[in-house]
Design a protein around this motif. Structure first.
Motif, short mmCIF file in Angstrom:
data_model
loop_
_atom_site.label_atom_id
_atom_site.label_comp_id
_atom_site.label_asym_id
_atom_site.label_seq_id
_atom_site.Cartn_x
_atom_site.Cartn_y
_atom_site.Cartn_z
N GLU A 17 0.86 -1.18 0.00
CA GLU A 17 0.00 0.00 0.00
C GLU A 17 0.89 1.23 0.00
O GLU A 17 2.08 1.16 0.33
CB GLU A 17 -0.93 0.00 1.21
CG GLU A 17 -0.22 -0.05 2.53
CD GLU A 17 -1.19 -0.13 3.70
OE1 GLU A 17 -1.37 0.89 4.38
OE2 GLU A 17 -1.76 -1.22 3.92
N LYS A 18 0.31 2.38 -0.36
CA LYS A 18 1.13 3.58 -0.53
C LYS A 18 1.63 4.15 0.79
O LYS A 18 2.74 4.70 0.85
CB LYS A 18 0.31 4.65 -1.29
CG LYS A 18 0.06 4.30 -2.75
CD LYS A 18 -0.70 5.39 -3.46
CE LYS A 18 -2.16 5.39 -3.10
NZ LYS A 18 -2.94 6.36 -3.90
N PHE A 19 0.85 4.02 1.85
CA PHE A 19 1.24 4.60 3.13
C PHE A 19 2.51 3.93 3.65
O PHE A 19 2.63 2.71 3.64
CB PHE A 19 0.11 4.44 4.14
CG PHE A 19 0.35 5.14 5.45
CD1 PHE A 19 0.67 6.50 5.48
CD2 PHE A 19 0.27 4.46 6.64
CE1 PHE A 19 0.90 7.15 6.69
CE2 PHE A 19 0.49 5.10 7.85
CZ PHE A 19 0.80 6.45 7.87
N ALA A 20 3.45 4.73 4.10
CA ALA A 20 4.74 4.31 4.70
C ALA A 20 5.80 3.97 3.67
O ALA A 20 6.91 3.60 4.04
CB ALA A 20 4.57 3.14 5.67
N ILE A 21 5.51 4.10 2.36
CA ILE A 21 6.58 3.96 1.37
C ILE A 21 7.50 5.18 1.49
O ILE A 21 7.02 6.31 1.56
CB ILE A 21 6.01 3.88 -0.06
CG1 ILE A 21 5.19 2.60 -0.24
CG2 ILE A 21 7.14 3.90 -1.09
CD1 ILE A 21 4.59 2.45 -1.62
N PRO A 22 8.81 4.99 1.53
CA PRO A 22 9.71 6.15 1.56
C PRO A 22 9.43 7.09 0.40
O PRO A 22 9.08 6.65 -0.70
CB PRO A 22 11.10 5.52 1.45
CG PRO A 22 10.93 4.13 1.96
CD PRO A 22 9.54 3.72 1.56
N ARG A 23 9.59 8.39 0.65
CA ARG A 23 9.22 9.37 -0.36
C ARG A 23 10.28 9.53 -1.44
O ARG A 23 10.07 10.25 -2.42
CB ARG A 23 8.92 10.71 0.32
CG ARG A 23 7.71 10.62 1.24
CD ARG A 23 7.30 11.95 1.80
NE ARG A 23 6.12 11.81 2.64
CZ ARG A 23 6.11 11.97 3.95
NH1 ARG A 23 7.23 12.29 4.58
NH2 ARG A 23 5.00 11.83 4.63
N GLN A 24 11.42 8.88 -1.26
CA GLN A 24 12.46 8.86 -2.28
C GLN A 24 13.12 7.47 -2.25
O GLN A 24 13.09 6.80 -1.22
CB GLN A 24 13.53 9.94 -2.03
CG GLN A 24 13.02 11.36 -2.03
CD GLN A 24 12.55 11.83 -3.40
OE1 GLN A 24 12.86 11.24 -4.42
NE2 GLN A 24 11.76 12.91 -3.39
N PRO A 25 13.74 7.05 -3.35
CA PRO A 25 14.48 5.78 -3.32
C PRO A 25 15.73 5.91 -2.48
O PRO A 25 16.18 7.01 -2.16
CB PRO A 25 14.81 5.55 -4.80
CG PRO A 25 14.84 6.92 -5.39
CD PRO A 25 13.79 7.70 -4.66
N GLN A 26 16.29 4.78 -2.08
CA GLN A 26 17.55 4.67 -1.34
C GLN A 26 17.44 5.06 0.14
O GLN A 26 18.41 4.94 0.87
CB GLN A 26 18.67 5.47 -2.01
CG GLN A 26 18.95 5.10 -3.46
CD GLN A 26 19.31 3.63 -3.63
OE1 GLN A 26 20.12 3.09 -2.89
NE2 GLN A 26 18.69 2.98 -4.60
N LEU A 27 16.28 5.54 0.59
CA LEU A 27 16.13 5.89 2.00
C LEU A 27 15.92 4.66 2.87
O LEU A 27 16.13 4.71 4.08
CB LEU A 27 14.96 6.87 2.19
CG LEU A 27 15.12 8.24 1.54
CD1 LEU A 27 13.88 9.10 1.80
CD2 LEU A 27 16.37 8.94 2.04
#
Length: 232
Positions: A17-27
């Motif tokens: 689901e979209k919630f809690a996906i980091p807002r940028q890659p590599q984080l």
């Protein structure tokens, strides 16, 4: 003038689901997935040589954020969701053509799939193209961005004894660095910046096939409460 594009593959991701996906890659380096290629790109010829590459750019579709009417201004989460900016000054998901890009680590190459990590991609994301990361061209030493000049400040993540034991048990079952994944994602503080969470309020998100629930004992701290099978 219009153009049509077709996916060359789809991502099987730890993020359901979209919630809690980091807002940028590599984080979140522990965020892993598999890019499964589709015909005719699944025969091995298209990925020949990628074993010499450590990272790749993925061009993809924000398939759950596609809109018929383009937005000229958006409210980026980085600015608390309260300030609007021109869409082209942000990496907001609300793009004119729904196209996103991420640079991800390439862990393993097989004829019909790529194993990737450090991802910020929702499960089922359609991939439009793959391009190798080229350090001498892609690193710009004097580049600046005063809107996002540094990585987000991390928040402390703690566990209850029971939730940590649950996470270790499921990590062994999945063969995934689950504790690290949860800590790295929650440390980004996924709640909207304009919310001040009460200690009794619980939040939740799904990682792999698990529901992870947490709360904020204080606004500067997260405590993981449970890690259980989704729909259990």
């Amino acid at each position: 003038m219009t153009y049509s594009v077709s996916p060359i593959g789809f991502v099987r991701s730890c993020f359901k689901e979209k919630f809690a996906i980091p807002r940028q890659p590599q984080l979140a380096p522990a965020a892993r997935g598999v890019l499964e290629l589709v015909a005719p790109f699944d025969q091995g010829d298209a990925v020949q040589g990628l074993e010499q590459v450590s990272h790749v750019w993925l061009l993809f579709l924000f398939h759950q954020a596609l809109e018929e009417k383009p937005r000229l201004k958006v409210r980026p989460p980085r600015l608390g969701g309260n300030k609007s900016m021109g869409v082209f000054a942000t990496r907001a998901t609300h793009r004119p053509n729904g196209i996103g890009q991420s640079v991800v680590k390439l862990d393993k190459v097989e004829a019909n799939r790529l194993f990737i990590s450090g991802i910020d991609l929702l499960d089922g994301t359609p991939i439009l193209d793959i391009k190798p990361y080229v350090p001498y061209a892609d690193i710009i030493a004097d580049a600046t961005n005063s809107i996002a000049s540094a990585a987000p400040q991390l928040i402390a993540v703690q566990w209850t004894d029971a939730s940590l034991q649950q996470a270790h048990t499921h990590a062994q079952r999945l063969g995934e660095p689950l504790v690290e994944l949860i800590e790295q994602c929650l440390a980004q503080d996924p709640r909207p910046a304009y919310q001040t969470p009460a200690p009794e309020r619980e939040y939740g998100a799904q990682f792999w096939d698990l529901d992870v629930r947490w709360h904020y004992p204080t606004p500067e701290q997260i405590r993981v409460l449970e890690v259980i099978l989704a729909n259990a």
